[in-house]
Design an enzyme around this catalytic site. Structure first.
Site, PDB file in Angstrom:
ATOM      1  N   CYS A  40      53.426 -51.311 -75.542  1.00  0.00           N
ATOM      2  CA  CYS A  40      53.496 -51.728 -76.951  1.00  0.00           C
ATOM      3  C   CYS A  40      52.271 -52.561 -77.335  1.00  0.00           C
ATOM      4  CB  CYS A  40      54.793 -52.519 -77.160  1.00  0.00           C
ATOM      5  SG  CYS A  40      54.926 -53.301 -78.773  1.00  0.00           S
ATOM      6  N   CYS A  45      53.078 -55.807 -79.141  1.00  0.00           N
ATOM      7  CA  CYS A  45      53.631 -56.772 -78.191  1.00  0.00           C
ATOM      8  C   CYS A  45      52.499 -57.531 -77.506  1.00  0.00           C
ATOM      9  CB  CYS A  45      54.491 -56.071 -77.139  1.00  0.00           C
ATOM     10  SG  CYS A  45      55.894 -55.174 -77.828  1.00  0.00           S
TER      11      CYS A  45
END
Length: 104
Positions: free
Chosen positions: A29, A32
């Site tokens: 991600c 993230c």
């Protein structure tokens, strides 16, 4: 200080600490990875709050404690219960979420 959860024991940590902020993320991600240093920086401003990073792919039981549908998801817990959560890549939104469990 931001701690990375190594085992699926988030439920225990939430019960042991009054205020907890969790970032649910994953290695794949991109948002993230962008938010993790911001979360780490914010964690230094709140000594009375436990800040955790949970790999949502590796720790499914911890993921179940919040309704994690998208990553990154941030959840705040107080006295063992989830207070609120958001999916965001904006530090200002994360700060507002943290404010929900501070005593200011």
């Amino acid at each position: 200080m931001l701690q990375e959860l190594e085992s699926d024991n988030l439920a225990h940590i939430i019960q042991e600490n009054e205020k907890v902020v969790v970032q649910y993320g994953a290695t794949w991600c991109g948002n993230c990875r962008i938010m993790k240093p911001k979360m780490k920086r914010l964690s230094k401003s709140f000594e009375d709050i436990t800040f955790l990073y949970v790999d949502a792919e590796k720790l499914p039981e911890s993921r179940k404690l919040a309704q994690v549908n998208n990553l990154p998801t941030f959840a705040v817990f107080r006295n063992g219960s989830v207070v609120n959560q958001v999916q965001t890549n904006k530090e200002e939104v994360l700060k507002t979420l943290i404010d929900e469990i501070t005593d200011n």
